[in-house]
Design an enzyme around this catalytic site. Structure first.
Site, PDB file in Angstrom:
ATOM      1  N   ASN A   6     -10.695   2.134  -5.677  1.00  0.00           N
ATOM      2  CA  ASN A   6      -9.682   1.246  -5.116  1.00  0.00           C
ATOM      3  C   ASN A   6     -10.116  -0.209  -5.358  1.00  0.00           C
ATOM      4  O   ASN A   6     -11.202  -0.608  -4.931  1.00  0.00           O
ATOM      5  CB  ASN A   6      -9.569   1.538  -3.605  1.00  0.00           C
ATOM      6  CG  ASN A   6      -8.523   0.686  -2.934  1.00  0.00           C
ATOM      7  OD1 ASN A   6      -8.441  -0.514  -3.175  1.00  0.00           O
ATOM      8  ND2 ASN A   6      -7.736   1.292  -2.074  1.00  0.00           N
ATOM      9  N   ASP A   8      -8.427  -3.026  -4.443  1.00  0.00           N
ATOM     10  CA  ASP A   8      -7.731  -4.009  -3.598  1.00  0.00           C
ATOM     11  C   ASP A   8      -8.619  -5.191  -3.217  1.00  0.00           C
ATOM     12  O   ASP A   8      -8.156  -6.337  -3.134  1.00  0.00           O
ATOM     13  CB  ASP A   8      -7.251  -3.343  -2.299  1.00  0.00           C
ATOM     14  CG  ASP A   8      -6.157  -2.319  -2.542  1.00  0.00           C
ATOM     15  OD1 ASP A   8      -5.612  -2.279  -3.652  1.00  0.00           O
ATOM     16  OD2 ASP A   8      -5.852  -1.548  -1.612  1.00  0.00           O
ATOM     17  N   HIS A   9      -9.918  -4.892  -2.985  1.00  0.00           N
ATOM     18  CA  HIS A   9     -10.794  -5.979  -2.518  1.00  0.00           C
ATOM     19  C   HIS A   9     -11.060  -7.017  -3.599  1.00  0.00           C
ATOM     20  O   HIS A   9     -11.405  -8.162  -3.289  1.00  0.00           O
ATOM     21  CB  HIS A   9     -12.122  -5.419  -2.004  1.00  0.00           C
ATOM     22  CG  HIS A   9     -11.948  -4.643  -0.741  1.00  0.00           C
ATOM     23  ND1 HIS A   9     -11.415  -5.193   0.395  1.00  0.00           N
ATOM     24  CD2 HIS A   9     -12.214  -3.360  -0.435  1.00  0.00           C
ATOM     25  CE1 HIS A   9     -11.373  -4.277   1.347  1.00  0.00           C
ATOM     26  NE2 HIS A   9     -11.841  -3.159   0.866  1.00  0.00           N
ATOM     27  N   ARG A  17      -8.674 -17.880  -3.147  1.00  0.00           N
ATOM     28  CA  ARG A  17      -8.557 -19.210  -3.744  1.00  0.00           C
ATOM     29  C   ARG A  17      -7.213 -19.421  -4.430  1.00  0.00           C
ATOM     30  O   ARG A  17      -6.990 -20.445  -5.062  1.00  0.00           O
ATOM     31  CB  ARG A  17      -9.693 -19.428  -4.754  1.00  0.00           C
ATOM     32  CG  ARG A  17     -11.039 -19.673  -4.125  1.00  0.00           C
ATOM     33  CD  ARG A  17     -11.048 -21.042  -3.441  1.00  0.00           C
ATOM     34  NE  ARG A  17     -12.238 -21.238  -2.637  1.00  0.00           N
ATOM     35  CZ  ARG A  17     -13.341 -21.843  -3.080  1.00  0.00           C
ATOM     36  NH1 ARG A  17     -13.420 -22.293  -4.306  1.00  0.00           N
ATOM     37  NH2 ARG A  17     -14.359 -22.000  -2.274  1.00  0.00           N
ATOM     38  N   HIS A  42      -3.178  -0.582  -3.395  1.00  0.00           N
ATOM     39  CA  HIS A  42      -2.219  -0.486  -2.294  1.00  0.00           C
ATOM     40  C   HIS A  42      -1.330  -1.722  -2.348  1.00  0.00           C
ATOM     41  O   HIS A  42      -1.771  -2.830  -2.047  1.00  0.00           O
ATOM     42  CB  HIS A  42      -2.985  -0.416  -0.966  1.00  0.00           C
ATOM     43  CG  HIS A  42      -2.117  -0.212   0.229  1.00  0.00           C
ATOM     44  ND1 HIS A  42      -2.630  -0.008   1.481  1.00  0.00           N
ATOM     45  CD2 HIS A  42      -0.758  -0.165   0.383  1.00  0.00           C
ATOM     46  CE1 HIS A  42      -1.643   0.161   2.345  1.00  0.00           C
ATOM     47  NE2 HIS A  42      -0.495   0.048   1.699  1.00  0.00           N
ATOM     48  N   ARG A  44       0.894  -3.624  -0.580  1.00  0.00           N
ATOM     49  CA  ARG A  44       1.322  -3.709   0.824  1.00  0.00           C
ATOM     50  C   ARG A  44       2.595  -4.519   0.930  1.00  0.00           C
ATOM     51  O   ARG A  44       2.879  -5.390   0.092  1.00  0.00           O
ATOM     52  CB  ARG A  44       0.219  -4.359   1.675  1.00  0.00           C
ATOM     53  CG  ARG A  44      -1.031  -3.515   1.814  1.00  0.00           C
ATOM     54  CD  ARG A  44      -1.998  -4.158   2.788  1.00  0.00           C
ATOM     55  NE  ARG A  44      -1.586  -3.897   4.155  1.00  0.00           N
ATOM     56  CZ  ARG A  44      -2.143  -2.972   4.942  1.00  0.00           C
ATOM     57  NH1 ARG A  44      -3.155  -2.255   4.518  1.00  0.00           N
ATOM     58  NH2 ARG A  44      -1.706  -2.795   6.166  1.00  0.00           N
ATOM     59  N   HIS A  49      -3.095  -8.412  -0.810  1.00  0.00           N
ATOM     60  CA  HIS A  49      -4.088  -8.383  -1.895  1.00  0.00           C
ATOM     61  C   HIS A  49      -3.414  -8.096  -3.243  1.00  0.00           C
ATOM     62  O   HIS A  49      -3.216  -9.005  -4.037  1.00  0.00           O
ATOM     63  CB  HIS A  49      -5.282  -7.457  -1.591  1.00  0.00           C
ATOM     64  CG  HIS A  49      -4.975  -6.192  -0.849  1.00  0.00           C
ATOM     65  ND1 HIS A  49      -4.072  -5.278  -1.322  1.00  0.00           N
ATOM     66  CD2 HIS A  49      -5.477  -5.693   0.303  1.00  0.00           C
ATOM     67  CE1 HIS A  49      -4.038  -4.254  -0.469  1.00  0.00           C
ATOM     68  NE2 HIS A  49      -4.856  -4.477   0.534  1.00  0.00           N
ATOM     69  N   GLU A  69      -0.835   3.356  -3.807  1.00  0.00           N
ATOM     70  CA  GLU A  69      -0.694   3.594  -2.370  1.00  0.00           C
ATOM     71  C   GLU A  69       0.462   2.762  -1.874  1.00  0.00           C
ATOM     72  O   GLU A  69       0.571   1.568  -2.217  1.00  0.00           O
ATOM     73  CB  GLU A  69      -1.946   3.096  -1.642  1.00  0.00           C
ATOM     74  CG  GLU A  69      -3.026   4.111  -1.507  1.00  0.00           C
ATOM     75  CD  GLU A  69      -4.213   3.513  -0.761  1.00  0.00           C
ATOM     76  OE1 GLU A  69      -4.016   2.674   0.143  1.00  0.00           O
ATOM     77  OE2 GLU A  69      -5.333   3.871  -1.101  1.00  0.00           O
ATOM     78  N   THR A  99      -7.066  -2.686   7.769  1.00  0.00           N
ATOM     79  CA  THR A  99      -6.944  -1.701   6.696  1.00  0.00           C
ATOM     80  C   THR A  99      -6.154  -0.532   7.263  1.00  0.00           C
ATOM     81  O   THR A  99      -5.810  -0.545   8.452  1.00  0.00           O
ATOM     82  CB  THR A  99      -8.340  -1.261   6.181  1.00  0.00           C
ATOM     83  OG1 THR A  99      -8.171  -0.318   5.122  1.00  0.00           O
ATOM     84  CG2 THR A  99      -9.167  -0.621   7.287  1.00  0.00           C
ATOM     85  N   THR A 100      -5.845   0.465   6.426  1.00  0.00           N
ATOM     86  CA  THR A 100      -5.034   1.580   6.904  1.00  0.00           C
ATOM     87  C   THR A 100      -5.778   2.292   8.036  1.00  0.00           C
ATOM     88  O   THR A 100      -6.860   2.837   7.829  1.00  0.00           O
ATOM     89  CB  THR A 100      -4.772   2.567   5.748  1.00  0.00           C
ATOM     90  OG1 THR A 100      -4.389   1.803   4.604  1.00  0.00           O
ATOM     91  CG2 THR A 100      -3.662   3.529   6.105  1.00  0.00           C
ATOM     92  N   GLU A 150      -4.225  13.510   0.953  1.00  0.00           N
ATOM     93  CA  GLU A 150      -5.507  12.815   0.954  1.00  0.00           C
ATOM     94  C   GLU A 150      -5.961  12.793   2.410  1.00  0.00           C
ATOM     95  O   GLU A 150      -5.277  12.230   3.272  1.00  0.00           O
ATOM     96  CB  GLU A 150      -5.387  11.388   0.398  1.00  0.00           C
ATOM     97  CG  GLU A 150      -6.730  10.661   0.463  1.00  0.00           C
ATOM     98  CD  GLU A 150      -6.726   9.330  -0.278  1.00  0.00           C
ATOM     99  OE1 GLU A 150      -6.008   9.192  -1.291  1.00  0.00           O
ATOM    100  OE2 GLU A 150      -7.439   8.421   0.182  1.00  0.00           O
ATOM    101  N   HIS A 190     -11.506   6.905   2.520  1.00  0.00           N
ATOM    102  CA  HIS A 190     -11.540   5.882   3.565  1.00  0.00           C
ATOM    103  C   HIS A 190     -12.905   5.865   4.239  1.00  0.00           C
ATOM    104  O   HIS A 190     -13.294   6.833   4.874  1.00  0.00           O
ATOM    105  CB  HIS A 190     -10.455   6.055   4.629  1.00  0.00           C
ATOM    106  CG  HIS A 190     -10.029   4.721   5.200  1.00  0.00           C
ATOM    107  ND1 HIS A 190     -10.833   3.999   6.037  1.00  0.00           N
ATOM    108  CD2 HIS A 190      -8.919   3.976   4.998  1.00  0.00           C
ATOM    109  CE1 HIS A 190     -10.221   2.869   6.342  1.00  0.00           C
ATOM    110  NE2 HIS A 190      -9.057   2.823   5.727  1.00  0.00           N
ATOM    111  N   GLY A 191     -13.604   4.770   4.040  1.00  0.00           N
ATOM    112  CA  GLY A 191     -14.903   4.591   4.693  1.00  0.00           C
ATOM    113  C   GLY A 191     -16.043   5.346   4.019  1.00  0.00           C
ATOM    114  O   GLY A 191     -17.173   5.307   4.514  1.00  0.00           O
ATOM    115  N   GLY A 212     -13.203   2.424  -2.127  1.00  0.00           N
ATOM    116  CA  GLY A 212     -13.054   1.018  -2.482  1.00  0.00           C
ATOM    117  C   GLY A 212     -14.130   0.120  -1.920  1.00  0.00           C
ATOM    118  O   GLY A 212     -14.982  -0.414  -2.634  1.00  0.00           O
ATOM    119  N   HIS A 213     -14.132  -0.031  -0.595  1.00  0.00           N
ATOM    120  CA  HIS A 213     -14.929  -1.072   0.042  1.00  0.00           C
ATOM    121  C   HIS A 213     -16.410  -0.978  -0.292  1.00  0.00           C
ATOM    122  O   HIS A 213     -17.050  -1.988  -0.613  1.00  0.00           O
ATOM    123  CB  HIS A 213     -14.707  -1.019   1.561  1.00  0.00           C
ATOM    124  CG  HIS A 213     -15.306  -2.165   2.287  1.00  0.00           C
ATOM    125  ND1 HIS A 213     -16.519  -2.084   2.924  1.00  0.00           N
ATOM    126  CD2 HIS A 213     -14.887  -3.440   2.438  1.00  0.00           C
ATOM    127  CE1 HIS A 213     -16.811  -3.253   3.462  1.00  0.00           C
ATOM    128  NE2 HIS A 213     -15.828  -4.098   3.185  1.00  0.00           N
TER     129      HIS A 213
END
Ligand code: PXP
Length: 236
Positions: A6, A8-9, A17, A42, A44, A49, A69, A99-100, A150, A190-191, A212-213
């Site tokens: 993922n 997104d970050h 910026r 994702h 959104r 993002h 997503e 986040t979700t 998922e 997730h996580g 992702g994260h």
């Protein structure tokens, strides 16, 4: 197991910026070159993002699969039907959340979700439902005609290393087995991070993990190629 990354970050950092760096498209390419089997974004409702232009470019540049997503809204369905990603993952969306936060309540809106899934499937898009690992949500998901779920691994990740880990893990394992018996393919995410991901191997036949994260965070210290390679090694 396959590894979806993922990105997104990367877009969050870019948007901080308001410019073009870091380049999300290049980030996706680097993830693919280092073992990602799909790229998740994702889009959104508030476009905090990923932007429409990211998704519209990725669909042409990716060598692997785009997993989009999105919330269960008319706007998102229209976009998906237009760009036709390989797969969509339907998620709940609240404006104020960081986040979700939880899974989609499929059981509580079965007709709505079933009607939403059909045109996407008819267009050849694989549909996944992001749900909490409970029997009621798994059974409802199978009833919608979606091909994938998922499983939300947020609770497992949060409780990892605590006395509650086992209970959360068993929810995932039992839900996966039930889902597969109902004909669904099972992803999870997730996580998940470099410490807790290994237990996903104890769940039979998980198809893909979406992460992702932790990967983007590790990339700050070791670079994106190495961060993806290390996770790929743990997942494969
Ligand atoms: N899967 C879904 C459906 C998500 O919403 C997210 C977070 O955007 C992820 C996977 C990845 O979670 P994380 O960034 O915690 O790895």
């Amino acid at each position: 197991m396959l590894l979806g990354v993922n990105i997104d970050h990367v877009a969050t950092l870019r948007n901080a910026r308001g410019g073009v760096e870091p380049d999300t498209i290049r980030a996706a390419e680097v993830c693919e070159l280092n073992g990602a089997t799909s790229i998740t974004t994702h889009l959104r409702e508030d476009r905090r993002h990923i932007k429409d232009s990211d998704v519209r470019t990725l669909i042409h540049t990716l060598k692997t699969n785009l997993n989009l997503e999105m919330a269960v809204t008319d706007e998102m369905q229209k976009i998906a039907l237009e760009i036709k990603p390989h797969s969509v993952c339907l998620v709940p969306e609240k404006r104020q959340e960081i986040t979700t936060e939880g899974g989609l309540d499929v059981a509580g809106q079965l007709d709505k979700i079933t009607n939403f899934v059909k045109p996407l499937k008819d267009a050849g898009i694989l549909v996944s439902l992001f749900i909490d690992p409970t029997e009621v949500q798994v059974k409802a998901s199978a009833a919608t005609g979606a091909q994938f779920i998922e499983m939300h691994t947020g609770q497992y990740s949060e409780k990892f290393g605590t006395p509650d880990e086992e209970a959360e893990f068993l929810k995932l394992k039992n839900s996966a087995i039930l889902a597969q018996s109902l004909g669904l393919k099972v992803n999870a995410g997730h996580g998940l991070n470099y410490q807790n991901v290994h237990r996903m191997h104890e769940i039979p036949d998980l198809y893909e993990l979406n992460i992702g994260h932790s990967i983007i965070s590790r990339a700050i210290f070791v670079g994106l190629p190495q961060a993806v390679q290390e996770m790929k090694e743990l997942v494969k």
